[in-house]
Design a protein around this motif. Sequence first.
Motif, PDB file in Angstrom:
ATOM      1  N   GLY A  26       1.045  -1.397  -0.287  1.00 14.57           N
ATOM      2  CA  GLY A  26       0.026   0.286   0.028  1.00 14.57           C
ATOM      3  C   GLY A  26       1.139   1.441  -0.923  1.00 14.57           C
ATOM      4  O   GLY A  26       0.743   1.987  -0.002  1.00 14.57           O
ATOM      5  N   ILE A  27       2.219   1.293  -0.082  1.00 14.72           N
ATOM      6  CA  ILE A  27       2.855   2.293  -0.496  1.00 14.72           C
ATOM      7  C   ILE A  27       4.064   2.151  -0.947  1.00 14.72           C
ATOM      8  O   ILE A  27       4.051   0.973  -1.911  1.00 14.72           O
ATOM      9  N   ILE A  28       4.370   2.997  -1.715  1.00 16.06           N
ATOM     10  CA  ILE A  28       6.106   3.725  -2.608  1.00 16.06           C
ATOM     11  C   ILE A  28       6.292   2.686  -2.277  1.00 16.06           C
ATOM     12  O   ILE A  28       7.419   3.907  -1.148  1.00 16.06           O
ATOM     13  N   PHE A  29       7.446   1.453  -1.524  1.00 21.60           N
ATOM     14  CA  PHE A  29       8.546   1.345  -1.210  1.00 21.60           C
ATOM     15  C   PHE A  29       9.890   1.844  -1.424  1.00 21.60           C
ATOM     16  O   PHE A  29      10.724   2.417  -0.242  1.00 21.60           O
ATOM     17  N   SER A  30       9.951   1.835  -2.560  1.00 23.66           N
ATOM     18  CA  SER A  30      11.212   2.485  -2.980  1.00 23.66           C
ATOM     19  C   SER A  30      11.779   4.039  -2.698  1.00 23.66           C
ATOM     20  O   SER A  30      12.868   4.002  -2.981  1.00 23.66           O
ATOM     21  N   THR A  31      11.092   4.587  -2.213  1.00 26.57           N
ATOM     22  CA  THR A  31      10.516   6.083  -2.199  1.00 26.57           C
ATOM     23  C   THR A  31      10.077   5.983  -0.977  1.00 26.57           C
ATOM     24  O   THR A  31      10.441   7.463  -0.519  1.00 26.57           O
ATOM     25  N   SER A  32      10.607   5.339   0.159  1.00 26.03           N
ATOM     26  CA  SER A  32       9.900   5.550   1.794  1.00 26.03           C
ATOM     27  C   SER A  32      11.581   5.069   2.407  1.00 26.03           C
ATOM     28  O   SER A  32      12.431   4.344   2.286  1.00 26.03           O
ATOM     29  N   ASP A  33      11.135   5.615   3.738  1.00 20.47           N
ATOM     30  CA  ASP A  33      12.201   6.031   4.222  1.00 20.47           C
ATOM     31  C   ASP A  33      11.792   4.553   5.474  1.00 20.47           C
ATOM     32  O   ASP A  33      10.473   4.924   5.973  1.00 20.47           O
ATOM     33  N   MET A  34      12.295   3.975   5.494  1.00 22.44           N
ATOM     34  CA  MET A  34      11.648   2.297   6.396  1.00 22.44           C
ATOM     35  C   MET A  34      12.709   2.455   8.389  1.00 22.44           C
ATOM     36  O   MET A  34      14.000   2.989   7.838  1.00 22.44           O
ATOM     37  N   GLY A  35      12.324   2.201   9.179  1.00 21.90           N
ATOM     38  CA  GLY A  35      12.960   1.856  10.510  1.00 21.90           C
ATOM     39  C   GLY A  35      12.375   1.612  11.125  1.00 21.90           C
ATOM     40  O   GLY A  35      11.378  -0.060  11.264  1.00 21.90           O
ATOM     41  N   TRP A  36      12.915   0.338  12.062  1.00 21.66           N
ATOM     42  CA  TRP A  36      12.905   0.096  13.522  1.00 21.66           C
ATOM     43  C   TRP A  36      12.723   0.048  14.743  1.00 21.66           C
ATOM     44  O   TRP A  36      13.151   0.974  15.047  1.00 21.66           O
ATOM     45  N   TYR A  37      11.717   0.588  15.454  1.00 17.90           N
ATOM     46  CA  TYR A  37      12.241   1.081  16.573  1.00 17.90           C
ATOM     47  C   TYR A  37      11.513  -0.108  17.726  1.00 17.90           C
ATOM     48  O   TYR A  37      10.136  -1.449  17.414  1.00 17.90           O
ATOM     49  N   ARG A  38      11.745   0.296  19.374  1.00 15.47           N
ATOM     50  CA  ARG A  38      11.204  -0.913  19.941  1.00 15.47           C
ATOM     51  C   ARG A  38      10.545  -0.516  21.050  1.00 15.47           C
ATOM     52  O   ARG A  38      10.654   1.025  21.850  1.00 15.47           O
ATOM     53  N   GLN A  39       9.353  -1.177  22.264  1.00 10.67           N
ATOM     54  CA  GLN A  39       8.785  -0.479  22.910  1.00 10.67           C
ATOM     55  C   GLN A  39       9.153  -1.648  24.640  1.00 10.67           C
ATOM     56  O   GLN A  39       8.294  -2.453  24.125  1.00 10.67           O
ATOM     57  N   GLU A  88      18.248  -6.999  28.323  1.00 10.44           N
ATOM     58  CA  GLU A  88      18.342  -5.442  27.639  1.00 10.44           C
ATOM     59  C   GLU A  88      17.222  -5.196  26.235  1.00 10.44           C
ATOM     60  O   GLU A  88      16.382  -4.656  25.946  1.00 10.44           O
ATOM     61  N   ASP A  89      17.545  -6.085  24.655  1.00  7.01           N
ATOM     62  CA  ASP A  89      16.778  -6.050  24.524  1.00  7.01           C
ATOM     63  C   ASP A  89      15.180  -6.505  24.670  1.00  7.01           C
ATOM     64  O   ASP A  89      14.945  -6.223  22.998  1.00  7.01           O
ATOM     65  N   THR A  90      14.610  -6.825  25.364  1.00 10.94           N
ATOM     66  CA  THR A  90      13.638  -7.520  24.859  1.00 10.94           C
ATOM     67  C   THR A  90      13.219  -6.685  24.751  1.00 10.94           C
ATOM     68  O   THR A  90      12.584  -5.272  25.479  1.00 10.94           O
ATOM     69  N   ALA A  91      11.758  -6.916  24.167  1.00 10.04           N
ATOM     70  CA  ALA A  91      10.687  -5.174  23.590  1.00 10.04           C
ATOM     71  C   ALA A  91       9.860  -5.869  23.361  1.00 10.04           C
ATOM     72  O   ALA A  91      10.105  -7.058  22.006  1.00 10.04           O
ATOM     73  N   VAL A  92       9.112  -5.058  22.832  1.00  7.61           N
ATOM     74  CA  VAL A  92       7.741  -5.381  21.427  1.00  7.61           C
ATOM     75  C   VAL A  92       8.889  -4.625  20.440  1.00  7.61           C
ATOM     76  O   VAL A  92       9.164  -3.336  20.588  1.00  7.61           O
ATOM     77  N   TYR A  93       8.938  -4.894  18.886  1.00  9.57           N
ATOM     78  CA  TYR A  93       8.921  -4.026  17.889  1.00  9.57           C
ATOM     79  C   TYR A  93       9.479  -3.848  16.944  1.00  9.57           C
ATOM     80  O   TYR A  93       7.995  -4.842  15.782  1.00  9.57           O
ATOM     81  N   TYR A  94       8.547  -2.518  16.264  1.00 10.88           N
ATOM     82  CA  TYR A  94       7.798  -1.741  15.442  1.00 10.88           C
ATOM     83  C   TYR A  94       8.387  -1.468  14.125  1.00 10.88           C
ATOM     84  O   TYR A  94       9.585  -0.833  14.417  1.00 10.88           O
ATOM     85  N   CYS A  95       7.286  -2.559  12.868  1.00  9.82           N
ATOM     86  CA  CYS A  95       8.376  -0.988  12.008  1.00  9.82           C
ATOM     87  C   CYS A  95       7.328   0.049  11.626  1.00  9.82           C
ATOM     88  O   CYS A  95       7.098  -0.427  11.662  1.00  9.82           O
ATOM     89  N   ASN A  96       8.437   0.773  10.578  1.00  3.75           N
ATOM     90  CA  ASN A  96       7.901   2.230  10.806  1.00  3.75           C
ATOM     91  C   ASN A  96       8.071   2.904   9.450  1.00  3.75           C
ATOM     92  O   ASN A  96       9.045   1.874   8.506  1.00  3.75           O
ATOM     93  N   ALA A  97       7.644   2.542   8.572  1.00  5.56           N
ATOM     94  CA  ALA A  97       7.678   3.119   6.922  1.00  5.56           C
ATOM     95  C   ALA A  97       6.734   5.161   7.291  1.00  5.56           C
ATOM     96  O   ALA A  97       6.188   5.369   7.651  1.00  5.56           O
ATOM     97  N   ARG A  98       7.788   5.789   6.582  1.00  5.90           N
ATOM     98  CA  ARG A  98       7.788   7.076   6.855  1.00  5.90           C
ATOM     99  C   ARG A  98       7.757   7.877   5.355  1.00  5.90           C
ATOM    100  O   ARG A  98       9.081   7.435   4.543  1.00  5.90           O
ATOM    101  N   TYR A  99       6.957   8.089   4.649  1.00  2.00           N
ATOM    102  CA  TYR A  99       7.222   9.089   3.205  1.00  2.00           C
ATOM    103  C   TYR A  99       6.663  10.331   3.096  1.00  2.00           C
ATOM    104  O   TYR A  99       5.121  10.602   3.371  1.00  2.00           O
ATOM    105  N   PRO A 100       6.813  10.930   1.764  1.00  2.00           N
ATOM    106  CA  PRO A 100       5.887  11.910   1.430  1.00  2.00           C
ATOM    107  C   PRO A 100       4.876  12.128   0.855  1.00  2.00           C
ATOM    108  O   PRO A 100       4.062  10.827   0.250  1.00  2.00           O
ATOM    109  N   THR A 101       3.789  12.529   1.149  1.00  2.00           N
ATOM    110  CA  THR A 101       2.073  13.008   0.317  1.00  2.00           C
ATOM    111  C   THR A 101       2.182  14.482   0.829  1.00  2.00           C
ATOM    112  O   THR A 101       2.398  15.425   0.494  1.00  2.00           O
TER     113      THR A 101
END
Length: 119
Positions: A26-39, A88-101
């Motif tokens: 559902g996104i234009i992956f090739s022009t999106s910045d992607m990341g991993w975050y954790r909580q 200490e790496d124990t967490a829920v890891y979330y994928c993030n997509a950031r892109y212009p609209t």
Amino acid sequence: QVQLVESGGGLVQHGGSLRLSCVASGIIFSTSDMGWYRQAPGKQRELVATVTYGRTTNYAETVKGRFTISRDNAKNTVYLQMNSLKPEDTAVYYCNARYPTQWGTQNDWGQGTQVTVSS
């Protein structure tokens, strides 16, 4: 509709490795910045690693030298290779997509995948 689906989490011993995957649609992956975050429980969500559409990477100091983020544009997938895992790496890891609209920068999140590192 944007979907980010994470997989690869689980239980691992101290010093072990895991590889997380996030498949985007559902996104234009090739022009999106992607990341991993954790909580972690009782803590705020924090950045783990990011990779821009130009493949520039950035890491939290706590994971530098142990984690590697990468992307495969042909598969619309971002990975997080995690080595030398610590409790200490124990967490829920979330994928993030950031892109212009046309309305500004959009941030989307996956549902998260649990990573538990036993001591």
